[in-house]
Design a protein around this motif. Sequence first.
Motif, short mmCIF file in Angstrom:
data_model
loop_
_atom_site.label_atom_id
_atom_site.label_comp_id
_atom_site.label_asym_id
_atom_site.label_seq_id
_atom_site.Cartn_x
_atom_site.Cartn_y
_atom_site.Cartn_z
N UNK A 275 0.85 -1.19 0.00
CA UNK A 275 0.00 0.00 0.00
C UNK A 275 0.88 1.24 0.00
N UNK A 276 0.71 2.07 -1.00
CA UNK A 276 1.42 3.34 -1.07
C UNK A 276 0.55 4.41 -0.44
N UNK A 277 1.07 5.10 0.57
CA UNK A 277 0.27 6.06 1.32
C UNK A 277 0.12 7.36 0.54
N UNK A 278 -1.12 7.79 0.39
CA UNK A 278 -1.40 9.05 -0.28
C UNK A 278 -1.34 10.20 0.73
N UNK A 279 -0.83 11.34 0.29
CA UNK A 279 -0.72 12.50 1.17
C UNK A 279 -2.10 13.04 1.48
N UNK A 280 -2.41 13.21 2.77
CA UNK A 280 -3.70 13.75 3.19
C UNK A 280 -3.47 14.55 4.46
N UNK A 281 -3.89 15.82 4.43
CA UNK A 281 -3.65 16.69 5.58
C UNK A 281 -4.38 16.21 6.83
N UNK A 282 -5.50 15.47 6.66
CA UNK A 282 -6.25 15.01 7.82
C UNK A 282 -5.56 13.86 8.53
N UNK A 283 -4.60 13.22 7.85
CA UNK A 283 -3.89 12.10 8.44
C UNK A 283 -2.45 12.43 8.78
N UNK A 284 -2.13 13.72 8.90
CA UNK A 284 -0.77 14.15 9.22
C UNK A 284 -0.82 15.16 10.36
N UNK A 285 0.00 14.94 11.38
CA UNK A 285 0.14 15.88 12.49
C UNK A 285 1.41 16.69 12.27
N UNK A 286 1.27 18.01 12.26
CA UNK A 286 2.41 18.90 12.04
C UNK A 286 2.54 19.85 13.22
N UNK A 287 3.76 20.02 13.69
CA UNK A 287 4.01 20.89 14.83
C UNK A 287 5.47 20.86 15.24
N UNK A 288 6.14 19.76 14.92
CA UNK A 288 7.58 19.65 15.18
C UNK A 288 8.36 20.26 14.03
N UNK A 289 9.51 20.80 14.34
CA UNK A 289 10.39 21.35 13.31
C UNK A 289 11.66 20.53 13.15
N UNK A 290 11.81 19.48 13.93
CA UNK A 290 12.98 18.60 13.88
C UNK A 290 12.51 17.16 13.67
N UNK A 291 13.41 16.28 13.26
CA UNK A 291 13.01 14.88 13.05
C UNK A 291 12.40 14.25 14.29
N UNK A 292 11.35 13.47 14.09
CA UNK A 292 10.70 12.75 15.18
C UNK A 292 11.61 11.61 15.60
N UNK A 293 11.84 11.47 16.91
CA UNK A 293 12.72 10.42 17.42
C UNK A 293 12.00 9.40 18.29
N UNK A 294 10.82 9.74 18.84
CA UNK A 294 10.12 8.81 19.73
C UNK A 294 8.63 9.12 19.72
N UNK A 295 7.82 8.07 19.86
CA UNK A 295 6.36 8.19 19.92
C UNK A 295 5.83 7.23 20.98
N UNK A 296 4.73 7.63 21.62
CA UNK A 296 4.09 6.75 22.60
C UNK A 296 2.62 7.13 22.71
N UNK A 297 1.76 6.12 22.92
CA UNK A 297 0.32 6.31 23.02
C UNK A 297 -0.14 6.14 24.46
N UNK A 298 -1.20 6.88 24.81
CA UNK A 298 -1.81 6.70 26.12
C UNK A 298 -2.51 5.35 26.19
N UNK A 299 -2.94 4.98 27.39
CA UNK A 299 -3.53 3.65 27.61
C UNK A 299 -4.75 3.43 26.72
N UNK A 300 -5.60 4.45 26.56
CA UNK A 300 -6.80 4.32 25.74
C UNK A 300 -6.62 4.80 24.30
#
Length: 460
Positions: A275-300
């Motif tokens: 599956x090739x991902x199509x660019x969609x603004x609704x599926x992209x979070x923007x706010x960082x100006x540097x490369x993302x190094x870590x991600x984590x989700x809350x329990x829910x």
Amino acid sequence: MLTEIIVSASSLPPPPPPGTTSQQPPSSSDHFISVHDLHASTHLSTFKSSCSPLHGTSVSPSHLLAAQVDKAILNVYQWNKEACDQRIPLPEKLACIALSPCSTFLAAGSGSGRLFLWELASGNLVWTREAHYAALTSLAWTKSSSHLITASADSAIHIWRTADLLSVSTYSRPEDIQPLHTLSTHTLAITSLHVGAGSQPRLYTASEDGTIRVWELGTGECLTTFVCSSAVSAMTVDPAERAIYAGTPSGSINLIPLYSPTTADGAIGGMGSIHTLAASSSDVLTGHESPITALSLSFDATLLVSGDNAGQVLCWDLATRQMVRKFKTHKGPVSGLWCILKPPSLGSSSSLGSSKKTATGQIPALKRVQSERDRDEHNVVLSLQPNILEEEDQDEDDDVAAARRGLSEFGTQGSESTLRTQVQTLQEELSRLYGAYEDLRGVMEGVWRGVVGERVGKKD
């Protein structure tokens, strides 16, 4: 009341380009592990003097373990004390570590490609060898601690059975132990690993080659490949495996759904599909100006916490796709994020410290070499996980009886003398069966000769 916290660790910033002038970069003593209340954003604790590489920190209900990026030292912290409780020397500098979910084993990888496995209760080095051709980049355990997954900058992923790594009698040398599966479809360094839930979990892998692959861990089969528009620098997966969240070097975070209402069964992918991902603004979070190094989700899985190369830690509301809070900025790249429930000892009165040193809760020194004597004189005890695929309506008495039988059968398997006795008993039983077979064969041949002779006599 249960409180969810966010734990963030940091590393040294990258060196400036040659020929440029810059301020003196902060030393490792300027870095720390920070703890905040996830929902209230209040600062709870700061564990000092820790500078760990990417994937170089691991958390448990009782300890924080942090390999140091600039020295062969493992810092050990207890939740109720901000100062480093132990500094344990290591055989070499570590690139990544992972504590098993059962908290029995610590796996670690080095920049030379060597894999280490320690038992924390004794400090014994139970297994080590050159596992990859290049530096290890990430480690992950299955939820039952039955398998260890290692990833490297050489683009290879190995799946190891824990039972094989702990075996003493089956393999004479560590080099004789081979991975259960080797996944070699990626073409560049692996950046992230995630193991799903269940008795037959899926393995999610992200790489600098711009792909995220979903694997059947038991068979090593690639189920789905997601092709992103750029390299993937960090990844996490929804606890219910409904979506993948992929960070990029540009600072954006892509939301990749694993289910869609337009498909027959709702699932996306499978059968080796791409599956090739199509660019969609609704599926992209923007706010960082540097490369993302870590991600984590809350329990829910309603909140996503992200860290970048500049030390920023942001929290996102996934329902509205908006950034809702910002945590304390680190002085170097964020090397790890964990959303966990608040340990009972965090913030207790004993965190104020005491002039008396105590060995309560301390980890034994990790041995630097593997010793045959340690293996011969020490038994490793594993907690066998139940098979969730079995029928759930079994009576409690049946479960207790099965557990007792398993303990009686498994409890003495570590003794070589017992094993030799069992083998001798089986050999004697086999010899007895062979003798009975020969006796029966003689009887049948006598009966056959008698029947044939009787019929021949009648014809005459």
